[in-house]
Scaffold this motif. Structure first.
Motif, PDB file in Angstrom:
ATOM      1  N   ASP A  49       0.831  -1.202   0.000  1.00 17.65           N
ATOM      2  CA  ASP A  49       0.000   0.000   0.000  1.00 17.65           C
ATOM      3  C   ASP A  49       0.868   1.255   0.000  1.00 17.65           C
ATOM      4  N   VAL A  50       1.946   1.211   0.819  1.00 24.40           N
ATOM      5  CA  VAL A  50       2.841   2.380   0.871  1.00 24.40           C
ATOM      6  C   VAL A  50       3.534   2.577  -0.487  1.00 24.40           C
ATOM      7  N   ARG A  51       3.906   1.456  -1.105  1.00 23.54           N
ATOM      8  CA  ARG A  51       4.573   1.577  -2.425  1.00 23.54           C
ATOM      9  C   ARG A  51       3.655   2.252  -3.437  1.00 23.54           C
ATOM     10  N   ASP A  52       2.364   1.900  -3.360  1.00 15.74           N
ATOM     11  CA  ASP A  52       1.418   2.530  -4.284  1.00 15.74           C
ATOM     12  C   ASP A  52       1.310   4.022  -4.006  1.00 15.74           C
ATOM     13  N   GLU A  74       4.675  12.804   3.696  1.00 16.39           N
ATOM     14  CA  GLU A  74       3.372  13.252   3.209  1.00 16.39           C
ATOM     15  C   GLU A  74       2.784  12.250   2.225  1.00 16.39           C
ATOM     16  N   ALA A  75       3.637  11.697   1.325  1.00 13.60           N
ATOM     17  CA  ALA A  75       3.122  10.757   0.335  1.00 13.60           C
ATOM     18  C   ALA A  75       2.664   9.454   0.982  1.00 13.60           C
ATOM     19  N   ALA A  76       3.426   8.973   1.981  1.00 11.56           N
ATOM     20  CA  ALA A  76       3.095   7.680   2.598  1.00 11.56           C
ATOM     21  C   ALA A  76       2.248   7.831   3.849  1.00 11.56           C
ATOM     22  N   ASP A  77       2.002   9.097   4.261  1.00  7.12           N
ATOM     23  CA  ASP A  77       1.217   9.379   5.460  1.00  7.12           C
ATOM     24  C   ASP A  77       1.866   8.737   6.681  1.00  7.12           C
TER      25      ASP A  77
END
Length: 271
Positions: free
Chosen positions: A227-230, A253-256
């Protein structure tokens, strides 16, 4: 040549007349010298006849004519008449000398007159042959000049045709050269397009290899699941190299996730 031969005939005529004059003197001196003088004059007649034949033969050799045989025959007939007259003259002269020397002079004048008439006919025939010869030469000269003009005209036409054909060949070669240049430019353009396409394909292949290589994908970083990779991929971070170039704030920010966790991922990628 005609003048020289006519001069020879006239000289023979003069010699013959001189012989007659000498004969008259001999007649007044002695009748016994008559036979010798007759023989001398006969030789002079034969000489004049031979000269006339030579003149006609030389003319015929240079300018063949059907009239040459007739001319020879006329000469023979003329001199045959002269010889007959000559013989008759001396026969009568012998008779007359016994009676009167003056009668011999009268007969001599008649013979000279006949001789002059025959010689004049021969000279007139010579002039006629000369005129015809000159006319033939002029005609041949005109034909030769006309042939030379035709030859020159043909040569000019051939040169003009050759020049025109040479110009056509030059134009054709120039057009072919232009076509070759255009074809070469097209080949160069196509080669450049193929080269660019190969470069792009190689770049895509390299990028694909990097993205699929376990050592370069984000799967090698602990803590980054699918999920993080996406999430990171949506932000333009798909490989370890992308992660190294990114900063912690962008990654968090991108991976929250927190920035500290993002920094750990970056440190793993750098290692």
């Amino acid at each position: 040549m005609f003048d020289v031969q006519r001069t020879a005939v006239k000289q023979s005529q003069q010699l013959f007349k001189q012989g007659l004059s000498a004969q008259r003197n001999v007649d007044t001196m002695a009748l016994t010298g008559l036979k010798g003088q007759e023989s001398l004059q006969l030789q002079q007649l034969e000489l004049a006849q031979a000269v006339s034949h030579s003149y006609v033969s030389a003319t015929s050799a240079m300018f063949p004519s059907d009239e040459s045989s007739d001319t020879h025959r006329t000469i023979d007939e003329t001199f045959a008449g002269l010889k007959t007259t000559h013989a008759e003259f001396y026969e009568a002269l012998e008779r007359e000398l016994e009676r009167d020397v003056d009668s011999a002079a009268e007969l001599s004048d008649e013979f000279v007159e006949a001789l002059d008439e025959q010689i004049d006919q021969l000279l007139e025939m010579s002039r006629s042959i000369e005129d015809q010869t000159v006319e033939n030469v002029d005609g041949l000269s005109g034909q030769l000049h006309q042939q030379l003009e035709q030859t020159q005209e043909l040569q000019d036409q051939l040169e003009e045709q050759l020049e025109r054909q040479t110009g056509d060949v030059a134009d054709l070669l120039e057009r072919q050269a232009e076509q070759v240049e255009q074809f070469q430019a097209q080949l160069e353009e196509q080669a450049e397009q193929v080269t660019q396409q190969l470069r792009e394909e190689q770049q895509v292949e390299a990028e694909t290899k990097i993205r699929t290589d376990p050592e370069h994908t984000l799967e090698s970083v602990a803590g980054i699941d699918a999920d993080v990779r996406d999430q990171l991929s949506d932000a333009g971070i798909s490989t370890v190299d992308d992660l190294v170039r990114a900063d912690a704030e962008t990654v968090s920010e991108a991976a929250d996730v927190s920035e500290s966790e993002a920094e750990e991922w970056i440190e793993q990628a750098e290692a």
